[in-house]
Design a protein around this motif. Structure first.
Motif, short mmCIF file in Angstrom:
data_model
loop_
_atom_site.label_atom_id
_atom_site.label_comp_id
_atom_site.label_asym_id
_atom_site.label_seq_id
_atom_site.Cartn_x
_atom_site.Cartn_y
_atom_site.Cartn_z
N MET A 1 1.24 -1.37 -0.03
CA MET A 1 -0.05 0.13 -0.26
C MET A 1 0.30 1.52 0.27
SD MET A 1 -2.65 -1.56 3.21
CE MET A 1 -4.32 -2.02 2.10
N ILE A 2 1.60 1.36 0.54
CA ILE A 2 2.89 2.30 0.96
C ILE A 2 3.28 2.49 -0.28
CG2 ILE A 2 5.27 3.06 1.65
CD1 ILE A 2 3.65 2.81 4.80
N SER A 3 3.79 1.55 -0.61
CA SER A 3 4.56 1.47 -2.38
C SER A 3 3.63 1.82 -3.82
CB SER A 3 4.87 0.22 -2.54
OG SER A 3 4.48 -0.39 -3.01
N THR A 4 2.28 1.68 -3.42
CA THR A 4 1.35 2.23 -4.60
C THR A 4 0.62 3.95 -4.57
OG1 THR A 4 -0.46 1.32 -3.60
CG2 THR A 4 0.98 0.36 -5.17
N SER B 1 14.51 7.54 8.30
CA SER B 1 15.16 8.12 6.86
C SER B 1 14.46 8.29 5.63
CB SER B 1 16.18 6.27 6.41
OG SER B 1 15.39 5.53 6.94
N GLY B 2 13.47 8.05 5.79
CA GLY B 2 11.98 7.72 4.64
C GLY B 2 12.38 6.39 3.83
N THR B 3 12.82 5.97 4.20
CA THR B 3 12.74 4.47 3.92
C THR B 3 12.06 3.14 4.34
OG1 THR B 3 14.29 3.66 5.63
CG2 THR B 3 15.41 4.30 2.89
N LEU B 4 10.30 3.84 4.74
CA LEU B 4 9.14 2.94 5.15
C LEU B 4 9.28 1.32 4.39
CD1 LEU B 4 7.94 2.28 7.74
CD2 LEU B 4 6.34 3.78 6.32
N GLU B 5 9.41 2.04 2.94
CA GLU B 5 8.84 0.98 2.04
C GLU B 5 9.90 -0.59 2.17
OE1 GLU B 5 8.99 0.64 -2.72
OE2 GLU B 5 8.60 2.10 -1.34
N ASP B 6 11.00 0.38 1.81
CA ASP B 6 11.99 -0.80 2.23
C ASP B 6 12.79 -1.47 3.77
OD1 ASP B 6 13.17 -0.21 -0.48
OD2 ASP B 6 14.59 1.04 0.64
#
Length: 404
Positions: free
Chosen positions: A77-80, A142-147
């Motif tokens: 969901m976050i990646s979209t 860090s703004g890397t929540l998706e990873d």
């Protein structure tokens, strides 16, 4: 201040649930009244995790499968680019667990009010571990929540896979033991009293082994209720003792001394902590903080102690492999050396990940080997028990019938 989970009704009769911080129930009621709501029910986060008189048997926790599905779907969901509030509403609707559903709805409400994901997840320590929350925090900062969510879903999947392999390997031995106990109880209740009555009627002289077996049958039949109560009390005492530091220390010490079991304990704990450490480091968590968090994920006292003391040594400037060297006896052979190579090459996280995969495979092999060893041992024990029963009962019976 306590965090309350509340159920309230509006003046229109609509039911609303949520979480609020308040000093007590009275203050909570006043806060809700100001929002046009009437408090119906409220429990603290601690009370919510308890069920009846046996919270240790029925803890209010979410299954690892539910967590995997939630984490994986949240990552997608976050990646979209789906808004978080909308995302958590969908996740709550998909969840089969009432506990998870309620938590996700509340997390969605909190994030909608501007709170961070980390602060929202942190309110549910029974369901989301410190490792989970810390990685979410790093991902947000860090703004890397998706990873991070992708790494977390993999972490949870590996945990489930390893536990599942161990459980599957032990299912057959457990079935054998349970069957043996059930057959023994049924013989004691329905068969032995009749055989005893037969021998008593003939006033036969019986060997010691026969008298012991028949006497045990009479004892079980006469005091079955007392035996059940004793069994329940013993289970309660053992489970309570396991929750104490002394009880855990004794179990953890014994588990590292028993051959084959110790190998399984060492490699399963090593796989778990190395996987957790790798996930945290790859997410950007500092080494010292990663060690502190990982110490909370392992169950064995000695591994906890090793990680806690290693973090203190690293604070003073030591390297990870040097700080873990004094504990080589509890780690599988080669683990410390591989960590040293990782630090020298600057690829600690990558090597830890590969090392975790290696030990997870070994844990699976050991669990299967343990099952293969236990099964014939149990079959021999069952065979010996049947043999003793046959000789002790059938022998005297044939002897008496021969005399007649």
């Amino acid at each position: 201040m306590a965090n309350f989970f509340y159920t309230a009704k509006s003046f229109n009769g609509e039911t609303k649930t949520g979480n609020l911080d308040a000093k007590d129930i009275r203050e909570l009621s006043q806060i809700l009244k100001g929002e046009g709501l009437i408090l119906v029910k409220a429990v603290t986060e601690k009370e919510k995790g308890k069920r009846g008189f046996f919270p240790f048997l029925f803890p209010g926790k979410v299954s690892i499968t539910e967590k995997i599905l939630m984490t994986r779907n949240l990552w997608i969901m976050i990646s979209t680019g789906l808004p978080l509030v909308r995302g958590f509403s969908i996740l709550a609707a998909q969840s089969k667990s009432k506990i998870m559903k309620r938590a996700l709805l509340n997390i969605g409400q909190e994030t909608g009010k501007g709170k961070s994901l980390f602060d929202s997840f942190k309110k549910y320590p029974n369901n989301f571990s410190e490792l989970f929350c810390s990685m979410i925090e790093v991902g947000e900062e860090s703004g890397t929540l998706e990873d991070v969510l992708k790494i977390l879903s993999l972490q949870l999947e590996k945990e489930k896979e390893m536990k599942s392999k161990i459980q599957k390997a032990l299912i057959y031995p457990c079935i054998l033991i349970t069957t043996m106990l059930i057959v023994g109880i049924l013989l004691s209740i329905f068969v032995l009293p009749k055989i005893n009555k037969f021998f008593t009627g003939l006033q036969a002289k019986l060997p010691l082994s026969t008298r012991i077996i028949l006497g045990s049958g009479d004892f079980i039949l006469k005091y079955w209720l007392v035996l059940i109560m004793i069994f329940i009390v013993l289970i309660f005492i053992i489970l309570t003792a396991l929750k104490t530091k002394t009880g855990r220390f004794i179990i953890d010490t014994l588990s590292l001394k028993i051959p084959l079991i110790s190998l399984l304990v060492k490699k399963s704990n090593a796989a778990s902590l190395i996987r957790s450490l790798s996930s945290l480091l790859s997410s950007g968590v500092s080494l010292i903080r990663s060690l502190e968090i990982t110490a909370g994920t392992v169950s064995n006292f000695y591994f906890k102690q090793a990680l806690a003391e290693a973090s203190l040594k690293i604070e003073k400037g030591e390297k990870l492999f040097n700080s873990l060297k004094p504990y080589q006896d509890i780690f599988p052979y080669g683990a410390i050396e591989m960590i040293e190579i990782g630090e020298e090459t600057g690829k600690t996280s990558t090597i830890l990940k590969k090392l975790a995969e290696f030990y997870e495979e070994e844990v699976s092999d050991i669990a299967e080997s343990l099952s293969v060893i236990i099964e014939p041992v149990l079959i021999v024990i069952i065979g010996a028990a049947v043999g003793v029963f046959a000789v002790s009962i059938m022998g005297p019976m044939y002897s008496i019938l021969g005399d007649i």
